[in-house]
Scaffold this motif. Structure first.
Motif, PDB file in Angstrom:
ATOM      1  N   SER A  75       6.900  13.632  -4.402  1.00 46.03           N
ATOM      2  CA  SER A  75       7.626  14.011  -5.729  1.00 46.03           C
ATOM      3  C   SER A  75       7.894  12.944  -6.748  1.00 46.03           C
ATOM      4  CB  SER A  75       9.096  14.543  -5.460  1.00 46.03           C
ATOM      5  OG  SER A  75       9.832  14.710  -6.624  1.00 46.03           O
ATOM      6  N   ALA A  76       8.146  11.710  -6.259  1.00 46.98           N
ATOM      7  CA  ALA A  76       7.981  10.401  -7.151  1.00 46.98           C
ATOM      8  C   ALA A  76       6.909  10.159  -7.623  1.00 46.98           C
ATOM      9  CB  ALA A  76       8.667   9.255  -6.232  1.00 46.98           C
ATOM     10  N   GLU A  77       5.793  10.142  -6.911  1.00 46.41           N
ATOM     11  CA  GLU A  77       4.506   9.707  -7.414  1.00 46.41           C
ATOM     12  C   GLU A  77       4.083  10.689  -8.475  1.00 46.41           C
ATOM     13  OE1 GLU A  77       2.610   7.471  -3.362  1.00 46.41           O
ATOM     14  OE2 GLU A  77       2.304   9.861  -3.797  1.00 46.41           O
ATOM     15  N   TYR A  78       4.441  12.130  -8.132  1.00 43.95           N
ATOM     16  CA  TYR A  78       4.174  13.103  -9.263  1.00 43.95           C
ATOM     17  C   TYR A  78       4.722  12.730 -10.505  1.00 43.95           C
ATOM     18  CZ  TYR A  78       4.794  17.884 -11.091  1.00 43.95           C
ATOM     19  OH  TYR A  78       4.943  19.053 -12.186  1.00 43.95           O
ATOM     20  N   LEU A  79       5.897  12.463 -10.497  1.00 46.42           N
ATOM     21  CA  LEU A  79       6.639  12.312 -11.741  1.00 46.42           C
ATOM     22  C   LEU A  79       6.284  11.112 -12.362  1.00 46.42           C
ATOM     23  CD1 LEU A  79      10.492  13.465 -10.751  1.00 46.42           C
ATOM     24  CD2 LEU A  79       8.602  14.546 -12.000  1.00 46.42           C
ATOM     25  N   ASP A  80       5.879  10.070 -11.815  1.00 46.14           N
ATOM     26  CA  ASP A  80       5.412   8.990 -12.083  1.00 46.14           C
ATOM     27  C   ASP A  80       4.001   8.904 -12.934  1.00 46.14           C
ATOM     28  OD1 ASP A  80       5.537   5.765 -12.513  1.00 46.14           O
ATOM     29  OD2 ASP A  80       3.409   6.047 -11.506  1.00 46.14           O
ATOM     30  N   CYS A  81       3.192   9.649 -12.224  1.00 44.11           N
ATOM     31  CA  CYS A  81       1.865  10.079 -13.247  1.00 44.11           C
ATOM     32  C   CYS A  81       2.263  10.648 -14.420  1.00 44.11           C
ATOM     33  CB  CYS A  81       1.215  10.789 -12.337  1.00 44.11           C
ATOM     34  SG  CYS A  81       0.429   9.997 -10.777  1.00 44.11           S
TER      35      CYS A  81
END
Length: 358
Positions: A246-252
């Motif tokens: 979820s954190a990587e998704y939002l970071d992208c």
């Protein structure tokens, strides 16, 4: 102790023999490794043939380029019939056969108009944006362009369908320079369906790092890179690690938002619905949908949530668990059109001014 000439000669001969044997062994190993690398490169090339070299079209993957971590649609496809796709390594029949055409850029649809001649809307996403199971004229980006131009009364808008099957937000981020070069006025982002899926325990970020040497234009030993990838796959096989957390998704998403804002482009996000959420009204947002909702709220990003509209529609809207049928695509297009028109009345006129008639 006296050493005879014969002993010295024998010892010298043995040293020379050992040295020659070592050199021969080393050369043999080098030639073997080089031969294996050449054969391996050929196998990779042969296993990733394009649609133009294939006698038939068995699945969706054969209309995509031969890259491992950031694939893209092949350009200049003309009415290619797609009947199958791959799920969990198995080839399956699609619930609905459809036809695909791409332009010279590898985007689904017609050739791009000259920059600045239209209000350009770029749609980025996975197979739900690409339009799996629907024909070119049935995809929601195509319907979006049709709706907006009908309302405008002329061809004021151009909607570019850059959706790619299997994409997460990470693949889209890796192509950010390409998207910005298109000079869109508005970008519609729809990711999350693939981001939360677990493939083999390797994240998309790790996969790109490990497969960089396997790409057709890469330098270095592909065989070594292949073994590194397979070793990590075996080590992570039992892990439930998604392609993006979820954190990587939002970071992208955040990096794309920042890049587009710097170029003067507004963005809209879609909280893509699942069929189960329509069939079971009490089902709440999935974790990545909730993360997207909070993110858009915190950063004042318009969010299109079709779930309530889909629940009230009273008609079949899906081909499968996530891909919408033509009727579902029309509803998505109507909701996105409303969001875009709201942008036009909330401070984006300056951006669109060159192509809005006076």
């Amino acid at each position: 102790m006296t050493v005879s000439v014969v002993d010295c000669s024998s010892r010298t001969s043995r040293i020379k023999w050992a040295r020659n044997a070592f050199i021969i062994l080393l050369l043999t190993l080098i030639l073997l490794a080089a031969g294996t690398e050449i054969v391996f490169r050929y196998i990779i090339l042969e296993s990733r043939r394009s649609v133009f070299e294939s006698p038939e079209i068995p699945d969706i993957e054969q209309i995509q380029s031969n890259t491992f971590s950031t694939w893209r649609l092949l350009p200049n496809l003309k009415n290619v019939a797609i009947k199958k796709y791959i799920v969990d390594g198995e080839t399956r029949e699609l619930p609905r056969e459809f036809v695909v055409s791409t332009n010279e850029n590898g985007y689904r649809g017609a050739s791009l108009k000259p920059v600045g001649s239209r209000v350009r809307i770029l749609t980025l996403g996975d197979s739900t944006t690409f339009g799996l199971c629907v024909n070119d004229s049935e995809t929601w980006p195509f319907q979006l362009e049709k709706l907006l131009n009908e309302r405008a009364g002329f061809g004021m808008y151009e909607v570019v369908n850059a959706g790619t099957t299997g994409y997460t937000a990470y693949q889209a981020l890796r192509r950010i320079d390409e998207w910005i070069a298109l000079k869109p006025h508005v970008v519609v982002l729809s990711f999350g369906n693939n981001d939360q899926v677990c493939w083999d325990g390797i994240s998309d970020i790790e996969r790109h790092r490990l497969t960089a040497a396997l790409e057709p234009d890469a330098h270095g030993l592909r065989l070594l890179a292949f073994f590194r990838l397979k070793l990590l796959e075996m080590a992570r096989k039992a892990d439930a690690r998604p392609r993006l957390t979820s954190a990587e998704y939002l970071d992208c998403l955040d990096k794309m938002r920042s890049a587009f804002l710097k170029s003067g482009t507004r963005i809209i996000c879609i909280c893509w619905p699942q069929a189960s959420q329509i069939e079971t009204p009490e089902q709440s947002l999935l974790y990545y949908q909730e993360a997207l909702r909070k993110y858009c709220g915190e950063h004042a990003v318009p969010l299109v949530n079709p779930i309530p509209t889909f629940r009230d529609a009273g008609m079949p809207l899906f081909c499968d668990s996530v891909h919408t049928n033509p009727a579902g695509c029309v509803l998505i297009a109507k909701l996105v059109a409303q969001s875009i028109l709201q942008l036009e009345t909330s401070g984006v006129q300056e951006i669109l001014a060159p192509v809005i008639p006076r």
